[in-house]
Design a protein around this motif. Structure first.
Motif, PDB file in Angstrom:
ATOM      1  N   MET A   1      16.870 -40.482  42.753  1.00  0.00           N
ATOM      2  CA  MET A   1      17.877 -39.433  42.969  1.00  0.00           C
ATOM      3  C   MET A   1      17.214 -38.051  42.944  1.00  0.00           C
ATOM      4  N   ALA A   2      18.012 -37.026  43.219  1.00  0.00           N
ATOM      5  CA  ALA A   2      17.469 -35.676  43.318  1.00  0.00           C
ATOM      6  C   ALA A   2      17.073 -35.155  41.953  1.00  0.00           C
ATOM      7  N   THR A   3      16.218 -34.146  41.953  1.00  0.00           N
ATOM      8  CA  THR A   3      15.779 -33.546  40.707  1.00  0.00           C
ATOM      9  C   THR A   3      16.810 -32.554  40.212  1.00  0.00           C
ATOM     10  N   ARG A   4      16.647 -32.193  38.940  1.00  0.00           N
ATOM     11  CA  ARG A   4      17.574 -31.250  38.321  1.00  0.00           C
ATOM     12  C   ARG A   4      17.565 -29.909  39.034  1.00  0.00           C
ATOM     13  N   LEU A  81      26.702 -19.543  46.159  1.00  0.00           N
ATOM     14  CA  LEU A  81      26.275 -18.434  45.311  1.00  0.00           C
ATOM     15  C   LEU A  81      26.141 -18.873  43.861  1.00  0.00           C
ATOM     16  N   GLU A  82      27.072 -19.682  43.390  1.00  0.00           N
ATOM     17  CA  GLU A  82      27.013 -20.156  42.010  1.00  0.00           C
ATOM     18  C   GLU A  82      25.753 -20.987  41.779  1.00  0.00           C
ATOM     19  N   ILE A  83      25.432 -21.825  42.753  1.00  0.00           N
ATOM     20  CA  ILE A  83      24.231 -22.663  42.640  1.00  0.00           C
ATOM     21  C   ILE A  83      22.979 -21.783  42.619  1.00  0.00           C
ATOM     22  N   GLU A  84      22.926 -20.805  43.516  1.00  0.00           N
ATOM     23  CA  GLU A  84      21.769 -19.922  43.587  1.00  0.00           C
ATOM     24  C   GLU A  84      21.587 -19.138  42.297  1.00  0.00           C
ATOM     25  N   LEU A  85      22.703 -18.667  41.725  1.00  0.00           N
ATOM     26  CA  LEU A  85      22.638 -17.916  40.469  1.00  0.00           C
ATOM     27  C   LEU A  85      22.144 -18.799  39.338  1.00  0.00           C
ATOM     28  N   GLU A  86      22.662 -20.018  39.273  1.00  0.00           N
ATOM     29  CA  GLU A  86      22.259 -20.935  38.216  1.00  0.00           C
ATOM     30  C   GLU A  86      20.756 -21.209  38.278  1.00  0.00           C
ATOM     31  N   ARG A  87      20.245 -21.443  39.453  1.00  0.00           N
ATOM     32  CA  ARG A  87      18.816 -21.719  39.610  1.00  0.00           C
ATOM     33  C   ARG A  87      17.975 -20.498  39.248  1.00  0.00           C
ATOM     34  N   ALA A  88      18.449 -19.313  39.660  1.00  0.00           N
ATOM     35  CA  ALA A  88      17.701 -18.090  39.365  1.00  0.00           C
ATOM     36  C   ALA A  88      17.629 -17.847  37.866  1.00  0.00           C
ATOM     37  N   GLN A  89      18.734 -18.098  37.162  1.00  0.00           N
ATOM     38  CA  GLN A  89      18.768 -17.851  35.727  1.00  0.00           C
ATOM     39  C   GLN A  89      17.974 -18.893  34.939  1.00  0.00           C
ATOM     40  N   ARG A  90      17.716 -20.042  35.553  1.00  0.00           N
ATOM     41  CA  ARG A  90      16.881 -21.044  34.891  1.00  0.00           C
ATOM     42  C   ARG A  90      15.397 -20.778  35.101  1.00  0.00           C
ATOM     43  N   GLY A  91      15.059 -19.894  36.047  1.00  0.00           N
ATOM     44  CA  GLY A  91      13.667 -19.658  36.402  1.00  0.00           C
ATOM     45  C   GLY A  91      12.903 -18.866  35.356  1.00  0.00           C
ATOM     46  N   LEU A  97      12.506 -11.823  31.150  1.00  0.00           N
ATOM     47  CA  LEU A  97      13.171 -10.543  30.886  1.00  0.00           C
ATOM     48  C   LEU A  97      13.893 -10.518  29.541  1.00  0.00           C
ATOM     49  N   GLY A  98      14.167 -11.707  28.981  1.00  0.00           N
ATOM     50  CA  GLY A  98      14.847 -11.784  27.695  1.00  0.00           C
ATOM     51  C   GLY A  98      16.297 -11.359  27.737  1.00  0.00           C
ATOM     52  N   LEU A  99      16.935 -11.467  28.902  1.00  0.00           N
ATOM     53  CA  LEU A  99      18.326 -11.062  29.066  1.00  0.00           C
ATOM     54  C   LEU A  99      19.258 -12.264  28.947  1.00  0.00           C
ATOM     55  N   PRO A 100      20.506 -12.052  28.528  1.00  0.00           N
ATOM     56  CA  PRO A 100      21.454 -13.173  28.435  1.00  0.00           C
ATOM     57  C   PRO A 100      21.840 -13.681  29.809  1.00  0.00           C
ATOM     58  N   ARG A 101      22.224 -14.941  29.881  1.00  0.00           N
ATOM     59  CA  ARG A 101      22.643 -15.525  31.146  1.00  0.00           C
ATOM     60  C   ARG A 101      24.081 -15.141  31.451  1.00  0.00           C
ATOM     61  N   VAL A 102      24.358 -14.927  32.723  1.00  0.00           N
ATOM     62  CA  VAL A 102      25.714 -14.603  33.163  1.00  0.00           C
ATOM     63  C   VAL A 102      26.468 -15.916  33.382  1.00  0.00           C
ATOM     64  N   ARG A 103      27.591 -16.054  32.698  1.00  0.00           N
ATOM     65  CA  ARG A 103      28.386 -17.274  32.831  1.00  0.00           C
ATOM     66  C   ARG A 103      29.487 -17.032  33.852  1.00  0.00           C
ATOM     67  N   VAL A 104      29.489 -17.807  34.898  1.00  0.00           N
ATOM     68  CA  VAL A 104      30.478 -17.656  35.969  1.00  0.00           C
ATOM     69  C   VAL A 104      31.702 -18.495  35.642  1.00  0.00           C
ATOM     70  N   THR A 105      32.872 -17.862  35.722  1.00  0.00           N
ATOM     71  CA  THR A 105      34.134 -18.564  35.500  1.00  0.00           C
ATOM     72  C   THR A 105      34.985 -18.486  36.766  1.00  0.00           C
ATOM     73  N   LYS A 106      36.129 -19.150  36.752  1.00  0.00           N
ATOM     74  CA  LYS A 106      37.017 -19.081  37.910  1.00  0.00           C
ATOM     75  C   LYS A 106      37.477 -17.664  38.177  1.00  0.00           C
ATOM     76  N   GLY A 107      37.521 -16.856  37.102  1.00  0.00           N
ATOM     77  CA  GLY A 107      37.997 -15.487  37.260  1.00  0.00           C
ATOM     78  C   GLY A 107      36.942 -14.504  37.716  1.00  0.00           C
ATOM     79  N   THR A 108      35.703 -14.946  37.841  1.00  0.00           N
ATOM     80  CA  THR A 108      34.637 -14.047  38.311  1.00  0.00           C
ATOM     81  C   THR A 108      34.850 -13.716  39.788  1.00  0.00           C
TER      82      THR A 108
END
Length: 479
Positions: A1-4, A81-91, A97-108
Motif C-alpha cells: 500500500m501507499a506510504t504515509r 489544500l488540506e493534504i498539502e498543508l498537512e504534508r508541509a507541516q510534517r516536513g 522553525l519551532g512553530l505550532p501546527r495549524v489545525r484545520v477544522t470545518k470552520g476554517t
C-alpha cells in the motif's frame, strides 16, 4: 500500500468525502464495514493503512468501485489544500522553525487555507533556491577543487562525450570553427542566435521551448569566447543538467560545462597527440598548444591540467593571479604550497612575491613568457608565466612542474631562480626590521576594500540571474 507521506492522506480524504456525501457518520460507516469509528477516523486522517478487505468493504458500502476509491486525486480543491498543508507541516523545514501546527477544522475559511498553504510554498521555494553565504560558497568551491585534485583534474566521461559530439559534426583537425559549433547545436535540435540585447545578468540564454541558444553579437572581439560560450550552453543539454538545488551543485555544473567546452575546442585525441610529440621533442610550450587550437593562453593552460597527469605522466600546477598578487584560480597535484585560509580555500589569498606569477608583472617586455625556477619548502619548481589584461585589470597565467619534469619544456635552460619560504611570513609578508623601525606607527594607509567582501551571494537557482529580465528577453524574441 501507499506510504504515509504520499497517498494515505489522499485516500483518507476521499473516504471522508464520499462518506459525507452518502450522509453517513463515522459510527454508521464503521458499523457497516465492521470496524470501530475510532479506527475509521485514523484511516480518514491518513494515520493508519487499511487492509485491502477493509477498503473493499468501504467501497462497496459507499457504492464505489475500489479503483475509484483508490484514485490518487484529491476529491476537492479544499481537500487538496488540506493534504498539502498537512504534508508541509510534517516536513523538516517547518519543524525547524519551532512553530505550532495549524489545525484545520470545518470552520476554517478556504481563503485562510489558501493563504497558509501559499506561505508554505514560498517558504519551500526560498529554502530550495541555490543560495549560499560567502563561507558556504568557499567551502563548496574548496571541496570541489579537492575532488578534482583526487581525479588529477580529469573527467573521462565528459572527454568521451565531447569527442563523440565533435566527430559527429565532422571536425577532424585544427581549430574548431564557428561553423562546426553551429552544426553541433543543430545536431542537438538548437539554433544559435546572436543578439545585442542579452540580459545584463547572463552570458547566454537557452530557449528550451523554441530550441534557440542566444549569444552576444558575433562581431564582438575574441572568437574563442563565443565558441566557448555556445559550447557551454550546449553542455547543459548534452550532460542532462537539471536546475541546481544547491550552490555546490551550481558550481559543479559550471565546472562540467567549462570542461566540456574545453574538450570540444581541444579534443583529447588531437590534443594528446600534439602534446605527446612536443614532449618527445622536449619542446612543450603552452603558447604552441594555444596557437595550434586557436584558443586563449588561459584556456590552453587550463586544458593542459586535464591531460598532463592522466596522459603525459607528469604532475603540475596552474595559477591565475591578479595584478595585486591575489590568487583567482589555482590547481596543483605536484605539492606546490598554495596559500590557503583557515578553511582551506585558496581564492583571494596572496601568492608569494618571489613566484614568477608575481615577478612577471615587473618585466618591461611581457610579449614572451617568463621562465623561472623557484625553491620552496616542498621542493624546486619550474614555471612558465604569461601576463595579460582585461577591463578588470592585469593578470598572470602560470603553468609549472617539479624540477625533474622541467626537461620536457621549452625554457628549461633559464637562469632565473628565486627562493620562497612561504607560508613563513618572514619570506615576503612581514616587513624587514629596518623598514619596520623606520615606519611603524608613522603610516596610515586607506585600504582598498573589495566590494564582494560585504556583498551576499546572489540568490536564485542560477545565482545573479534576473529572472524578470530573462523572461522579458525571451518574450521579445519569441516571434
Amino acid at each position: 500500500m501507499a506510504t504515509r507521506d504520499s497517498s494515505l492522506d489522499t485516500l483518507g480524504h476521499r473516504i471522508r468525502h464520499f462518506r459525507s456525501a452518502a450522509g453517513l457518520t463515522l459510527d454508521g460507516l464503521g458499523e457497516r464495514v465492521g470496524i470501530a469509528a475510532s479506527q475509521l477516523s485514523l484511516i480518514e486522517n491518513g494515520k493508519r493503512e487499511p487492509k485491502l478487505g477493509t477498503l473493499q468493504s468501504i467501497a462497496r458500502e459507499l457504492g464505489l468501485d475500489l479503483a475509484e476509491l483508490l484514485s490518487g486525486e484529491a476529491p476537492t480543491r479544499r481537500a487538496s489544500l488540506e493534504i498539502e498543508l498537512e504534508r508541509a507541516q510534517r516536513g523538516a523545514l517547518y519543524a525547524s522553525l519551532g512553530l505550532p501546527r495549524v489545525r484545520v477544522t470545518k470552520g476554517t475559511p478556504d481563503e485562510t487555507l489558501e493563504a497558509v498553504v501559499g506561505l508554505h510554498r514560498e517558504l519551500q521555494r526560498r529554502a530550495s533556491e541555490a543560495i549560499a553565504t560567502p563561507e558556504e560558497a568557499r567551502r563548496a568551491n574548496t571541496e570541489l577543487r579537492e575532488r578534482m585534485r583526487e581525479h588529477d583534474n580529469y573527467l573521462p566521461d565528459i572527454e568521451r562525450i565531447a569527442e563523440e559530439r565533435v566527430r559527429a559534426a565532422g571536425h577532424t583537425s585544427g581549430a574548431l570553427t564557428h561553423r562546426t559549433v553551429g552544426i553541433m547545436a543543430e545536431q542537438l535540435g538548437f539554433t544559435l542566435i546572436y543578439v545585442a540585447d542579452l540580459p545584463n545578468s547572463t552570458r547566454s540564454v537557452i530557449d528550451i521551448e523554441n530550441k534557440r541558444i542566444y549569444l552576444p553579437p558575433a562581431s564582438i572581439p575574441g572568437g574563442h569566447g563565443l565558441r566557448s560560450m555556445a559550447l557551454q550552453a550546449m553542455a547543459h543539454r548534452v550532460l542532462g543538467h537539471e536546475r541546481p538545488e544547491s550552490y555546490a551543485e551550481f558550481l559543479h555544473q559550471r565546472l562540467e560545462i567549462n570542461y566540456y567546452a574545453a574538450c570540444c575546442l581541444m579534443p583529447q585525441t588531437a590534443a594528446v597527440a600534439f602534446l605527446s610529440q612536443a614532449k618527445r621533442d622536449k619542446d612543450l610550450a603552452i603558447e604552441d598548444f594555444r596557437d595550434a587550437f586557436g584558443v586563449t593562453h588561459e584556456a590552453a593552460a587550463h586544458r593542459f591540467t586535464n591531460l598532463a597527469t592522466s596522459k603525459l605522466d607528469m604532475r603540475m600546477h596552474f595559477l591565475r593571479v591578479t595584478g595585486d598578487g591575489s590568487l583567482l584560480r589555482g590547481y596543483e597535484n605536484d605539492g606546490l604550497p598554495l596559500p590557503t585560509d583557515v578553511t582551506g580555500a585558496i581564492e583571494g589569498q596572496f601568492v608569494c612575491r618571489k613566484w614568477s606569477a608575481r615577478n612577471a608583472f615587473d618585466r618591461t617586455n611581457r610579449t614572451t613568457e617568463l621562465y623561472q625556477y623557484t625553491d620552496t619548502p616542498t621542493g624546486t619548481y619550474w614555471c612558465a608565466t604569461q601576463t595579460g589584461s582585461t577591463d578588470d585589470g592585469e593578470f598572470s597565467i602560470s603553468v609549472g612542474v617539479p624540477f625533474d619534469d622541467a626537461k620536457w619544456f621549452r625554457g628549461r635552460e633559464t637562469t632565473e631562480r628565486a627562493e620562497s619560504r612561504c607560508p613563513d611570513e618572514s619570506c615576503c609578508r612581514r616587513p624587514s626590521d629596518e623598514l619596520a623601525a623606520r615606519w611603524a606607527g608613522k603610516a596610515w594607509p586607506s585600504a582598498r576594500v573589495h566590494t564582494h567582501t560585504f556583498a551576499p551571494l546572489p540568490r536564485g537557482s542560477f545565482p545573479g540571474v534576473d529572472d524578470t529580465e530573462v523572461y522579458e528577453f525571451l518574450s521579445r524574441h519569441e516571434s
